[in-house]
Structure formats: C-alpha cells, structure tokens
Design a protein around this motif. Structure first.
Motif, PDB file in Angstrom:
ATOM      1  N   LYS A  92       0.965  -1.283  -0.019  1.00  0.00           N
ATOM      2  CA  LYS A  92       0.026   0.052   0.072  1.00  0.00           C
ATOM      3  C   LYS A  92       0.871   1.241   0.101  1.00  0.00           C
ATOM      4  O   LYS A  92       1.846   1.266   0.684  1.00  0.00           O
ATOM      5  CB  LYS A  92      -0.981   0.007   1.416  1.00  0.00           C
ATOM      6  CG  LYS A  92      -2.008  -0.986   1.074  1.00  0.00           C
ATOM      7  CD  LYS A  92      -2.889  -0.878   2.373  1.00  0.00           C
ATOM      8  CE  LYS A  92      -3.949  -1.998   2.300  1.00  0.00           C
ATOM      9  NZ  LYS A  92      -4.747  -1.916   3.119  1.00  0.00           N
ATOM     10  N   TRP A  94       0.861   5.268   0.123  1.00  0.00           N
ATOM     11  CA  TRP A  94      -0.097   6.861   0.357  1.00  0.00           C
ATOM     12  C   TRP A  94       0.873   7.908  -0.530  1.00  0.00           C
ATOM     13  O   TRP A  94       1.937   7.917  -0.400  1.00  0.00           O
ATOM     14  CB  TRP A  94      -0.109   7.015   1.996  1.00  0.00           C
ATOM     15  CG  TRP A  94      -0.842   6.277   2.675  1.00  0.00           C
ATOM     16  CD1 TRP A  94      -2.410   6.522   2.810  1.00  0.00           C
ATOM     17  CD2 TRP A  94      -0.866   4.817   3.188  1.00  0.00           C
ATOM     18  NE1 TRP A  94      -2.834   5.688   3.536  1.00  0.00           N
ATOM     19  CE2 TRP A  94      -1.907   4.627   3.666  1.00  0.00           C
ATOM     20  CE3 TRP A  94       0.269   4.097   3.068  1.00  0.00           C
ATOM     21  CZ2 TRP A  94      -2.074   3.345   4.369  1.00  0.00           C
ATOM     22  CZ3 TRP A  94       0.083   2.821   3.818  1.00  0.00           C
ATOM     23  CH2 TRP A  94      -1.118   2.470   4.237  1.00  0.00           C
ATOM     24  N   HIS A  99      -6.196  10.739   0.009  1.00  0.00           N
ATOM     25  CA  HIS A  99      -6.723  10.263   1.027  1.00  0.00           C
ATOM     26  C   HIS A  99      -6.733   8.680   1.081  1.00  0.00           C
ATOM     27  O   HIS A  99      -5.883   8.118   2.375  1.00  0.00           O
ATOM     28  CB  HIS A  99      -8.342  10.446   1.301  1.00  0.00           C
ATOM     29  CG  HIS A  99      -8.592   9.985   2.467  1.00  0.00           C
ATOM     30  ND1 HIS A  99      -9.342   8.683   2.650  1.00  0.00           N
ATOM     31  CD2 HIS A  99      -8.651  10.512   3.957  1.00  0.00           C
ATOM     32  CE1 HIS A  99      -9.676   8.438   4.072  1.00  0.00           C
ATOM     33  NE2 HIS A  99      -9.181   9.555   4.893  1.00  0.00           N
ATOM     34  N   ASP A 100      -6.940   8.078   0.102  1.00  0.00           N
ATOM     35  CA  ASP A 100      -6.801   6.617   0.101  1.00  0.00           C
ATOM     36  C   ASP A 100      -5.428   6.116  -0.586  1.00  0.00           C
ATOM     37  O   ASP A 100      -5.173   6.489  -1.562  1.00  0.00           O
ATOM     38  CB  ASP A 100      -8.070   5.939  -0.645  1.00  0.00           C
ATOM     39  CG  ASP A 100      -9.130   6.186  -0.056  1.00  0.00           C
ATOM     40  OD1 ASP A 100      -9.365   6.235   0.989  1.00  0.00           O
ATOM     41  OD2 ASP A 100     -10.166   6.629  -0.865  1.00  0.00           O
TER      42      ASP A 100
END
Length: 126
Positions: A92, A94, A99-100
């Motif tokens: 993941k 950022w 935001h996601d």
C-alpha cells in the motif's frame, strides 16, 4: 507467475528487458526500469526516476492509463509479507494529496523484500 496467481489477481515480478521493451515509448531518455511487476494486464514499475502504475482498460486493453508518481510524493508505504495461512503479500502506498492508498497484491513467490528495499531507498532519498 502461475495461472492460479493470475486468476487470484496476484502480481508477479517481470524481467527487466521485457518490461523495458514494452514500456520504451513512455520512458524518459535516461530513465531505467529497476523493478517491474505484472498483474494479468496491469503493471507496477519502479524506475530510477518514478513509480509508474499502468492500468489497461476495456476488453481489448487498448485504452491504457499511465499514472506517474514521483518518489518525493510518496508519504508512506506499507509492505505486508506472506504468513502461514495468508499466501499473498500486499503493498500500500500513500501519496501526498490523496486520502486512500494505492494497493496491490503479490503472489507468495514474489520477493516482497526486494520491492520494500528499493522503495525505502527511493522514498528516503527524496
């Protein structure tokens, strides 16, 4: 990457010469691919300059979205390795202003530590 990994949606590592040939039209003059992963038609590519996310759309895959993320825009990333019962790894990322996180799942055969090491080097070196 096996057929089961493709069906499950798990990305596997690509060879650098093959990825370079496939992406030569979008790479800058001095840009070199350092790592590349493929998920059926989509790709995640780490170059010496940026992170590239490639999303082939539609039935034919002729429409392609190239998302270019400079390493300096990555605020945080998470790498989750495989476990005893969880056979795939996750990434993941950022990005500043979003935001996601962007996410991708990798097959258990993928060396996720190689990806994590290169990302750490690129993000810390910004």
């Amino acid at each position: 990457m096996g057929i089961l990994d493709k069906l499950l949606g798990n990305a596997g590592e690509m060879d650098i010469p093959g990825a370079t040939e496939e992406l030569q039209t979008i790479l800058g003059p001095n840009e070199q691919i350092e790592l590349a992963y493929k998920l059926i038609r989509d790709m995640l590519v780490l170059t010496n300059c940026r992170l590239i996310l490639i999303d082939k759309q539609g039935v034919t895959g002729r429409k392609v979205e190239y998302r270019s993320v400079p390493y300096k825009s990555i605020t945080m990333f998470l790498v989750e390795s495989t476990g005893n019962f969880d056979l795939d790894a996750e990434l993941k990322i950022w990005i500043s202003g979003q935001h996601d996180p962007l996410g991708m799942t990798f097959s258990g055969k993928t060396n996720i530590y190689k990806l994590q090491g290169l990302l750490a080097e690129k993000v810390a070196g910004k």
